[in-house]
Scaffold this motif. Structure first.
Motif, PDB file in Angstrom:
ATOM      1  N   UNK A  19     -11.052  11.079   7.462  1.00 35.78           N
ATOM      2  CA  UNK A  19      -9.643  10.685   7.453  1.00 35.78           C
ATOM      3  C   UNK A  19      -9.469   9.599   6.399  1.00 35.78           C
ATOM      4  N   UNK A  20      -8.481   9.817   5.510  1.00 36.55           N
ATOM      5  CA  UNK A  20      -8.223   8.911   4.393  1.00 36.55           C
ATOM      6  C   UNK A  20      -6.800   8.378   4.460  1.00 36.55           C
ATOM      7  N   UNK A  21      -6.582   7.190   3.899  1.00 35.92           N
ATOM      8  CA  UNK A  21      -5.252   6.613   3.750  1.00 35.92           C
ATOM      9  C   UNK A  21      -4.498   7.441   2.707  1.00 35.92           C
ATOM     10  N   UNK A  22      -3.256   7.808   2.978  1.00 36.28           N
ATOM     11  CA  UNK A  22      -2.482   8.626   2.047  1.00 36.28           C
ATOM     12  C   UNK A  22      -2.032   7.813   0.837  1.00 36.28           C
ATOM     13  N   UNK A  23      -1.910   6.509   0.993  1.00 34.81           N
ATOM     14  CA  UNK A  23      -1.407   5.662  -0.099  1.00 34.81           C
ATOM     15  C   UNK A  23      -2.496   5.324  -1.117  1.00 34.81           C
ATOM     16  N   UNK A  24      -3.667   4.829  -0.650  1.00 34.07           N
ATOM     17  CA  UNK A  24      -4.701   4.340  -1.573  1.00 34.07           C
ATOM     18  C   UNK A  24      -5.975   5.189  -1.559  1.00 34.07           C
ATOM     19  N   UNK A  47      -9.403  -3.823  11.246  1.00 32.97           N
ATOM     20  CA  UNK A  47      -8.553  -3.920  12.433  1.00 32.97           C
ATOM     21  C   UNK A  47      -7.971  -2.542  12.721  1.00 32.97           C
ATOM     22  N   UNK A  48      -7.763  -2.261  13.990  1.00 29.73           N
ATOM     23  CA  UNK A  48      -7.384  -0.934  14.447  1.00 29.73           C
ATOM     24  C   UNK A  48      -6.003  -0.517  13.945  1.00 29.73           C
ATOM     25  N   UNK A  49      -5.944   0.623  13.266  1.00 32.15           N
ATOM     26  CA  UNK A  49      -4.676   1.180  12.818  1.00 32.15           C
ATOM     27  C   UNK A  49      -4.148   0.624  11.509  1.00 32.15           C
ATOM     28  N   UNK A  50      -4.929  -0.216  10.817  1.00 29.46           N
ATOM     29  CA  UNK A  50      -4.491  -0.808   9.555  1.00 29.46           C
ATOM     30  C   UNK A  50      -5.537  -0.515   8.482  1.00 29.46           C
ATOM     31  N   UNK A  51      -5.071  -0.032   7.324  1.00 30.63           N
ATOM     32  CA  UNK A  51      -5.967   0.292   6.210  1.00 30.63           C
ATOM     33  C   UNK A  51      -6.598  -0.989   5.666  1.00 30.63           C
ATOM     34  N   UNK A  52      -7.919  -1.009   5.466  1.00 29.05           N
ATOM     35  CA  UNK A  52      -8.580  -2.221   4.970  1.00 29.05           C
ATOM     36  C   UNK A  52      -8.279  -2.523   3.503  1.00 29.05           C
ATOM     37  N   UNK A  53      -7.846  -1.515   2.733  1.00 28.70           N
ATOM     38  CA  UNK A  53      -7.608  -1.701   1.304  1.00 28.70           C
ATOM     39  C   UNK A  53      -6.170  -2.135   1.010  1.00 28.70           C
ATOM     40  N   UNK A  94      -3.625  -2.555   3.482  1.00 29.10           N
ATOM     41  CA  UNK A  94      -3.019  -3.199   4.659  1.00 29.10           C
ATOM     42  C   UNK A  94      -1.801  -2.463   5.207  1.00 29.10           C
ATOM     43  N   UNK A  95      -1.728  -1.148   4.990  1.00 32.62           N
ATOM     44  CA  UNK A  95      -0.648  -0.340   5.537  1.00 32.62           C
ATOM     45  C   UNK A  95      -1.013   0.108   6.947  1.00 32.62           C
ATOM     46  N   UNK A  96      -0.056   0.060   7.876  1.00 36.98           N
ATOM     47  CA  UNK A  96      -0.315   0.535   9.234  1.00 36.98           C
ATOM     48  C   UNK A  96      -0.211   2.058   9.232  1.00 36.98           C
ATOM     49  N   UNK A  97      -1.270   2.725   9.721  1.00 40.58           N
ATOM     50  CA  UNK A  97      -1.291   4.184   9.733  1.00 40.58           C
ATOM     51  C   UNK A  97      -1.329   4.760  11.147  1.00 40.58           C
ATOM     52  N   UNK A  98      -1.553   3.920  12.168  1.00 40.83           N
ATOM     53  CA  UNK A  98      -1.639   4.411  13.549  1.00 40.83           C
ATOM     54  C   UNK A  98      -1.262   3.316  14.532  1.00 40.83           C
TER      55      UNK A  98
END
Length: 83
Positions: A15-20, A50-56, A58-62
């Motif tokens: 599972x990947x972040x759609x933004x970065x 942190x749960x539900x936040x992209x580490x790169x 910082x967008x909330x994805x869940x």
């Protein structure tokens, strides 16, 4: 309501972040549909701080949720991609 099956699925997806495009999880997904939720017990590898936040970026994805009596992450539409 029924809980998710104890014997987990064999198919593992990334599972990947759609933004970065940062990798977030390795997850044992059941079925062939879209990724709507992630049961926490099926997450194989967690790359987030942190749960539900992209580490790169910082967008909330869940969001944290309780689905069928089991702790899960409910995915926000369009924020994640899976391969």
């Amino acid at each position: 309501m029924a809980k998710p099956r104890k014997k987990g699925p064999q198919k593992t997806v990334q599972i990947y972040c759609a933004k970065c495009k940062e990798q977030l999880y390795k997850y044992k997904k059941g079925g062939k549909g879209a990724l709507v939720k992630c049961f926490k017990e099926r997450i194989v590898e967690d790359y987030t701080m942190s749960e539900g936040i992209c580490p790169n970026c910082n967008q909330q994805f869940a969001r944290d949720a309780l689905i069928r009596g089991a702790p899960a992450l409910k995915m926000i539409g369009g924020k994640v991609n899976m391969k």
